[in-house]
Scaffold this active site. Sequence first.
Site, PDB file in Angstrom:
ATOM      1  N   SER A 137       0.837  -1.208   0.000  1.00  0.00           N
ATOM      2  CA  SER A 137       0.000   0.000   0.000  1.00  0.00           C
ATOM      3  C   SER A 137       0.864   1.248   0.000  1.00  0.00           C
ATOM      4  O   SER A 137       1.976   1.255   0.536  1.00  0.00           O
ATOM      5  CB  SER A 137      -0.897   0.007   1.244  1.00  0.00           C
ATOM      6  OG  SER A 137      -1.523   1.265   1.416  1.00  0.00           O
ATOM      7  N   TYR A 162      -2.367  -0.145  10.044  1.00  0.00           N
ATOM      8  CA  TYR A 162      -2.539  -0.717   8.708  1.00  0.00           C
ATOM      9  C   TYR A 162      -1.245  -0.589   7.912  1.00  0.00           C
ATOM     10  O   TYR A 162      -0.773  -1.559   7.304  1.00  0.00           O
ATOM     11  CB  TYR A 162      -3.678  -0.010   7.992  1.00  0.00           C
ATOM     12  CG  TYR A 162      -3.802  -0.379   6.530  1.00  0.00           C
ATOM     13  CD1 TYR A 162      -4.187  -1.662   6.152  1.00  0.00           C
ATOM     14  CD2 TYR A 162      -3.523   0.548   5.531  1.00  0.00           C
ATOM     15  CE1 TYR A 162      -4.295  -2.010   4.805  1.00  0.00           C
ATOM     16  CE2 TYR A 162      -3.628   0.211   4.194  1.00  0.00           C
ATOM     17  CZ  TYR A 162      -4.016  -1.070   3.835  1.00  0.00           C
ATOM     18  OH  TYR A 162      -4.114  -1.405   2.512  1.00  0.00           O
TER      19      TYR A 162
END
Length: 479
Positions: A137, A162
């Site tokens: 990501s 995350y």
Amino acid sequence: MKHILVTGSAGFIGANLVLRLLKSREPLHIVGLDNLNNYYDVSLKEYRLRMLDERSKQDDVKSDYLFVRGSIADKQLVDSLFAEHRFDIVVNLAAQAGVRYSIENPDVYIESNIIGFYNILEACRHYPVEHLVYASSSSVYGGNKKVPFSTDDRVDNPVSLYAATKKSNELFAHCYSKLYDIPSTGLRFFTVYGPAGRPDMAYFGFTNKLLRGETIQIYNYGNCRRDFTYVDDIVEGIVRVIAAPPKSSPKGKDLGVHTADPTMYSVLKERAEEMRKNPTEAEAVLWNALRAKGLGVKFRQQHIIEDFIVDFYCNEYKVTVEVDGGYHNEADQMKSDAERTARLNELGYTELRFTNEEILHDLDNVLKKIKTFCIGTPPPSGEGWGEAVPYAVYNIGGGQPENLLDFVQTLQEELLRAGVLPQDYDFDAHKQLVPMQPGDVPTTYADATALERDFGFTPRITLREGLRKFAQWYKEYYG
């Protein structure tokens, strides 16, 4: 027949990838795995699964497709799937997504993104695969202020759990690639959007709220920029990467872009592309020789370092090669050359310089000097010659960050055009500028030149085109 596992196959990217694989002219054995958790509306995931099931049964589809409901955190299930299907390629897209959600619900991130990914790696170890491709990501860049973000940037300071789990995935993959020779490629996605996407993403959530007459909140008072990437571009990048696993051989990495000024970068990028298309005779001769002579060193053409363009470079050995034309003897150019050489030295690069005459009339000696330098220089990674890990990481992003207020304006226009909202809708009455939220970053901006260089692909779908397709789908889906 290749056997392919796609985890997260009921998810936004996963479902679109399976759709694309079902279009393959070569027959494939595709297994999709997803636990259909309730992070967002499960009916949307079920809609995607129906779409895949219907497509897989059409006459023109040469591949077979099987969906399995389950979690990658279930080690017994993962192992049994690998044992039964003997996958050649694994694309791990299953993950608990969402930056803000990770602050309130950390347990599910550890279960899926850490334990689940570990299970995938262990299965790839015991049931060897040709290539493991996994989703990372853009969030791994944290609060990085140097833009655009390059895979050579340090990513040691995540600002959300995350992001930390995604960086951990990259570290785990590198470790398993090194220890067990598992070819693995991580893909850092940048703000993926499109039809049937995730409702928690801004474009989808904004649309839902506006339709209900609620107020949308625009974070950081609108002073955010996002590098939006349409889902079809993401899928195209994945498909190209799947077919080319990294090798266990010396591989120069992209230098990255060190300029902090996006405007300057755009100008330099255009200039570098023009130089590649129109090389001098000496540049063309040297480039052909570097590619054909089997030096064991991978060079690449014109690249940007801060405000300079170098002719050829190899990041594995921190060396650049400059080809001097006659104009380099002019006073202003000599001053500029000296400034560039000094700055490159400060950044740790050695500059080798050759005249046109040397290249055109004594090419073998030029190549000998380049190879002698590289062989006598230990790779910066500390790994020996020929011992590089079969591991790679790429950005997949639009490369054109959009201001959040401009994004909202475009979304509004396309929602009106599609008839999702009435023409007299008062948008100003339904917008609120609010501070930055914990875990968010002000800017995401991908340097995807490595993807373009190695796979001949760069995202092409514009924000307006993508939001138009989303608005049309939304109108059809929700009526």
